[in-house]
Structures are given as C-alpha cells and as structure tokens.
Design an enzyme around this catalytic site. Structure first.
Site, PDB file in Angstrom:
ATOM      1  N   LYS A  44       0.843  -1.207   0.000  1.00  0.00           N
ATOM      2  CA  LYS A  44       0.000   0.000   0.000  1.00  0.00           C
ATOM      3  C   LYS A  44       0.872   1.249   0.000  1.00  0.00           C
ATOM      4  O   LYS A  44       0.389   2.370   0.144  1.00  0.00           O
ATOM      5  CB  LYS A  44      -0.899   0.034   1.250  1.00  0.00           C
ATOM      6  N   LYS A  46       2.605   2.194   2.357  1.00  0.00           N
ATOM      7  CA  LYS A  46       2.424   2.786   3.688  1.00  0.00           C
ATOM      8  C   LYS A  46       3.365   2.045   4.619  1.00  0.00           C
ATOM      9  O   LYS A  46       3.312   0.832   4.722  1.00  0.00           O
ATOM     10  CB  LYS A  46       0.983   2.545   4.187  1.00  0.00           C
TER      11      LYS A  46
END
Ligand code: C2G
Length: 127
Positions: A44, A46
C-alpha cells in the site's frame, strides 16, 4: 447476529480510528477488523511505525473490536465476507466508491472521516 467488517492499517491509534470503530460497531453486534500486515502495508506504500503484532494488540484491547484478522492482500475481501458471514462492510469515506463492487455480497457503508487527525500527521509531529 449482525457482523460488521472494516479494514485498515490502524498505525498510531487516534480519535479518528476510534470514531470509525465505534460507529462501525454500532451498526451491528460484532465488529471484525482486518488489519493490514506489515508486508501488505509495503504494497500500500504505507510504512507503519508500529508492527502488526503491536497494532493488533492495541485493537484487541478496544471495546468496539471483537476480532482482528490479518489483511494480506487487496483480493481477500469477498472471501472474508463469505467466511465470516458479513452483513456490512464499513470504511471511512476517503474510500467512497472504491469498494462498491462488494454490494453484491453485503451492505457497503462509508462513514465520514474525522477531520484534522491522521497517523501521518502524528508521525510528522514526532520527527
Ligand atoms: N479514518 C477516519 N478518520 C481519520 C483517519 C482514518 O475515519 N482521521 C478511518 C479511515 O477512513 C479507515 C480507518 O480509519 O476507514 C483506518 O484508516 P487507515 O489505518 O489509514 O487505513 P487505510 O490505510 O485507509 O487502509 O483495504 C483497505 C485498506 O487497508 C484501508
């Protein structure tokens, strides 16, 4: 028994997360959180400050959360909905429209995000 599911990274827990979890739980009798694994977070783009185990322990301590399962990929949602007999899939409205395809399997509900707070903001303040 009405079962709700939601997905997320839940890094550095804050009031925005709590508001989401509280409202999601109030829509049914049981709330399952599919928590992004450290590996999935990389996918992601992230990077969480806290490890999966740490983030999982924090979520499991919250009164609104009944079960935490790993979110390992984008494709598992339909299988999760069928496996856990999910009645409603709930996400913050920053995801508005992105998961409408799940309406073939359960209700899809987007809840207003809590303004002015995010894990990224907190992490930047810590720098
Ligand atoms: N959220 C919120 N208000 C904020 C911050 C977050 O309502 N101020 C909600 C998000 O909309 C999301 C949940 O809290 O529903 C978790 O947020 P994140 O941990 O940022 O999750 P995200 O990276 O959006 O991952 O497959 C879906 C993804 O895993 C979602």
């Amino acid at each position: 028994m009405k079962t709700i599911i939601t997905y997320g990274t839940y890094d550095v827990l804050h009031i925005g997360h709590i508001n989401l979890l509280q409202r999601a739980r109030a829509l049914g009798d049981k709330l399952i959180v599919a928590l992004s694994t450290d590996e999935f977070n990389l996918g992601k783009h992230k990077s969480a400050l806290l490890t999966y185990e740490n983030r999982k322990a924090v979520l499991e301590a919250i009164r609104y959360v009944d079960l935490v399962i790993p979110e390992e990929n984008w494709e598992q949602k339909i299988t999760d909905i069928q496996k856990y007999n999910i009645d409603a899939f709930v996400m913050g409205d920053d995801w508005e429209g992105k998961f409408d395809f799940l309406e073939a399997y359960c209700s899809v509900i987007y809840l207003p995000r809590t303004d002015g707070i995010s894990s990224t903001m907190i992490r930047n303040d810590l720098k």
